[in-house]
Design a protein around this motif. Structure first.
Motif, short mmCIF file in Angstrom:
data_model
loop_
_atom_site.label_atom_id
_atom_site.label_comp_id
_atom_site.label_asym_id
_atom_site.label_seq_id
_atom_site.Cartn_x
_atom_site.Cartn_y
_atom_site.Cartn_z
N LEU A 157 -25.83 -5.77 -49.26
CA LEU A 157 -25.95 -4.80 -48.18
C LEU A 157 -24.67 -4.74 -47.37
CD1 LEU A 157 -27.95 -6.16 -45.11
CD2 LEU A 157 -26.86 -7.64 -46.82
N SER A 158 -24.53 -3.65 -46.63
CA SER A 158 -23.48 -3.53 -45.61
C SER A 158 -24.15 -3.05 -44.33
CB SER A 158 -22.40 -2.54 -46.05
OG SER A 158 -22.94 -1.25 -46.26
N VAL A 159 -23.69 -3.55 -43.19
CA VAL A 159 -24.27 -3.22 -41.89
C VAL A 159 -23.17 -2.65 -41.00
CG1 VAL A 159 -25.48 -4.08 -39.86
CG2 VAL A 159 -25.99 -5.05 -42.12
N ASN A 160 -23.43 -1.49 -40.42
CA ASN A 160 -22.49 -0.85 -39.51
C ASN A 160 -23.20 -0.44 -38.23
OD1 ASN A 160 -19.95 -0.47 -41.29
ND2 ASN A 160 -21.58 0.36 -42.56
N TRP A 161 -22.49 -0.57 -37.11
CA TRP A 161 -23.02 -0.20 -35.80
C TRP A 161 -22.33 1.06 -35.31
CZ3 TRP A 161 -26.91 -2.69 -33.04
CH2 TRP A 161 -27.31 -3.95 -33.51
N GLN A 162 -23.08 1.89 -34.59
CA GLN A 162 -22.52 3.07 -33.94
C GLN A 162 -23.03 3.17 -32.51
OE1 GLN A 162 -23.29 6.64 -36.19
NE2 GLN A 162 -21.87 6.09 -37.85
N HIS A 163 -22.14 3.68 -31.63
CA HIS A 163 -22.51 3.93 -30.24
C HIS A 163 -22.29 5.41 -29.98
CE1 HIS A 163 -21.66 3.49 -25.70
NE2 HIS A 163 -22.97 3.42 -25.88
N HIS A 164 -23.38 6.14 -29.76
CA HIS A 164 -23.32 7.60 -29.65
C HIS A 164 -22.59 8.21 -30.86
CE1 HIS A 164 -25.08 7.88 -25.67
NE2 HIS A 164 -24.28 6.95 -25.24
N SER A 165 -22.98 7.74 -32.06
CA SER A 165 -22.47 8.24 -33.35
C SER A 165 -21.00 7.91 -33.59
CB SER A 165 -22.67 9.76 -33.46
OG SER A 165 -24.05 10.10 -33.37
N VAL A 166 -20.43 7.02 -32.76
CA VAL A 166 -19.04 6.58 -32.94
C VAL A 166 -19.06 5.14 -33.47
CG1 VAL A 166 -16.83 6.15 -31.82
CG2 VAL A 166 -18.25 8.09 -31.10
N PRO A 167 -18.37 4.87 -34.60
CA PRO A 167 -18.38 3.51 -35.14
C PRO A 167 -17.90 2.49 -34.12
CG PRO A 167 -17.45 5.04 -36.73
CD PRO A 167 -17.62 5.81 -35.44
N VAL A 168 -18.55 1.33 -34.12
CA VAL A 168 -18.21 0.23 -33.21
C VAL A 168 -17.40 -0.80 -33.97
CG1 VAL A 168 -19.13 -1.60 -31.75
CG2 VAL A 168 -20.31 0.61 -31.88
N GLU A 169 -16.30 -1.24 -33.38
CA GLU A 169 -15.44 -2.25 -33.99
C GLU A 169 -15.78 -3.64 -33.45
OE1 GLU A 169 -13.45 -1.42 -36.36
OE2 GLU A 169 -13.65 0.75 -36.11
N GLY A 170 -15.33 -4.65 -34.19
CA GLY A 170 -15.50 -6.02 -33.73
C GLY A 170 -16.89 -6.57 -33.88
N VAL A 171 -17.63 -6.10 -34.88
CA VAL A 171 -18.98 -6.60 -35.11
C VAL A 171 -18.93 -7.95 -35.81
CG1 VAL A 171 -21.19 -6.11 -36.22
CG2 VAL A 171 -19.85 -4.24 -35.25
N SER A 172 -19.82 -8.86 -35.46
CA SER A 172 -19.83 -10.19 -36.07
C SER A 172 -20.28 -10.10 -37.53
CB SER A 172 -20.78 -11.10 -35.30
OG SER A 172 -22.11 -10.64 -35.39
N PRO A 173 -20.01 -11.12 -38.35
CA PRO A 173 -20.47 -11.11 -39.75
C PRO A 173 -21.98 -11.03 -39.85
CG PRO A 173 -18.84 -12.84 -39.37
CD PRO A 173 -19.21 -12.32 -38.03
N THR A 174 -22.46 -10.49 -40.97
CA THR A 174 -23.89 -10.39 -41.22
C THR A 174 -24.38 -11.69 -41.86
OG1 THR A 174 -23.72 -8.00 -41.55
CG2 THR A 174 -25.69 -9.09 -42.41
N PHE A 175 -25.45 -12.25 -41.31
CA PHE A 175 -26.01 -13.50 -41.81
C PHE A 175 -27.23 -13.18 -42.68
CE2 PHE A 175 -23.69 -14.69 -38.04
CZ PHE A 175 -23.08 -15.89 -38.39
N VAL A 176 -27.19 -13.63 -43.93
CA VAL A 176 -28.26 -13.39 -44.89
C VAL A 176 -28.97 -14.71 -45.17
CG1 VAL A 176 -28.86 -12.58 -47.20
CG2 VAL A 176 -27.01 -11.47 -45.92
N SER A 177 -30.31 -14.70 -45.18
CA SER A 177 -31.07 -15.91 -45.47
C SER A 177 -32.28 -15.57 -46.32
CB SER A 177 -31.50 -16.61 -44.18
OG SER A 177 -32.37 -15.78 -43.43
N ALA A 178 -32.76 -16.56 -47.08
CA ALA A 178 -33.93 -16.38 -47.94
C ALA A 178 -35.20 -16.64 -47.15
CB ALA A 178 -33.85 -17.33 -49.13
N THR A 179 -36.32 -16.09 -47.66
CA THR A 179 -37.63 -16.30 -47.06
C THR A 179 -38.55 -16.95 -48.09
OG1 THR A 179 -38.52 -14.15 -47.71
CG2 THR A 179 -37.31 -14.26 -45.64
N ASP A 180 -39.72 -17.38 -47.63
CA ASP A 180 -40.67 -18.03 -48.53
C ASP A 180 -41.16 -17.10 -49.64
OD1 ASP A 180 -40.57 -20.49 -47.37
OD2 ASP A 180 -42.26 -20.15 -46.02
N GLY A 181 -41.14 -15.79 -49.39
CA GLY A 181 -41.65 -14.84 -50.36
C GLY A 181 -40.65 -14.44 -51.41
N LEU A 182 -39.58 -15.22 -51.62
CA LEU A 182 -38.54 -14.94 -52.61
C LEU A 182 -37.85 -13.61 -52.34
CD1 LEU A 182 -40.26 -16.14 -55.91
CD2 LEU A 182 -38.69 -17.39 -54.42
#
Length: 261
Positions: A157-182
């Motif tokens: 996946l890729s995650v992007n943030w926007q503020h009033h439809s304007v891309p936001v810079e300086g977003v922290s890394p995306t953290f991915v983790s597993a769940t019990d349901g595989l």
């Protein structure tokens, strides 16, 4: 018969690799002692995954599905999801075991994956996103927006943030983790100072099929911090005055002499 022999031959490398798995994985379950029946169960997940996508390699560690750490394979070090976990991330005693898991996972992808390409159904999960604040909302005070992504499989996946439809810079890394349901879940964080006119959007793109999920955030039922303080002070003052009045009335009432017949 030749076809069955070819299938058997193709499975030999898989069996050889599976033999390398820790024998504890196949150990029979030990009966739970009677005195443990009243204890609460918790789950710690140490998950290594690799794939033909981005990220190509990952490791997550979670306690009761709350992620504690990810792993930076370029630096061979744990990355805490929250600053409170930083001291625990310093323990590097299992780096060699993590390196073995990495090589084993990549070997499975390179040596075994092509032999089963098109033969095994491919699972897909359409990600679901929601956005909320980490702390109670107060205008003018720093806060953090959290974009929580669930029902994620595979974790590309890729995650992007926007503020009033304007891309936001300086977003922290995306953290991915597993769940019990595989399946997997992910978190993305954005530091901001809320204003009454804010409109933020978290845009999640599943890179396998380009499916996109969008979650919006606007402030609801929030008060500016100075107004909130004034309201609380006014309420406390009003309650104090009301208490004085009620107390005075009760004193006068009970001190009033009873009239005779």
């Amino acid at each position: 018969m030749d076809h069955e022999q070819n299938q058997g031959a193709s499975l030999l490398p898989l069996l050889q690799l599976l033999w390398l798995l820790p024998h504890s994985w196949a150990a029979p379950e030990v009966p739970t002692p009677v005195w443990r029946d009243g204890l609460q169960n918790h789950t710690f997940l140490h998950t290594v995954y690799c794939q033909n996508g981005t990220p190509s390699l990952g490791l997550s560690e979670a306690y009761d599905e709350d992620q504690l750490f990810s792993f930076d394979f370029s630096q061979n070090s744990r990355v805490p999801r929250l600053p409170e976990f930083a001291d625990w991330a310093k323990d590097q005693g299992d780096v060699s075991a993590i390196s073995f898991d990495k090589e084993f996972c990549q070997s499975m992808i390179q040596d075994i994956g092509p032999q089963f390409d098109g033969l095994i159904p491919v699972a897909r999960g359409f990600p679901v996103a929601e956005v909320f604040t980490m702390k109670p909302l107060e205008y003018g005070k720093p806060n953090t927006l959290v974009c929580f992504i669930s029902n994620l499989f595979p974790p590309t996946l890729s995650v992007n943030w926007q503020h009033h439809s304007v891309p936001v810079e300086g977003v922290s890394p995306t953290f991915v983790s597993a769940t019990d349901g595989l399946s997997f879940q992910a978190f993305s964080y954005l530091n901001f100072t809320p204003e009454p006119t804010d409109l933020f959007s978290c845009i999640v793109t599943h890179e396998i099929d380009r499916y996109t999920a969008i979650a919006f955030w606007v402030p609801k039922n929030a008060l500016p911090s100075d107004l909130l303080e004034n309201v609380l002070c006014g309420t406390a003052f009003g309650l104090g005055v009301l208490g004085i009045i009620v107390g005075t009335v009760l004193i006068i009432y009970y001190r009033k002499p009873c009239s005779g017949d």
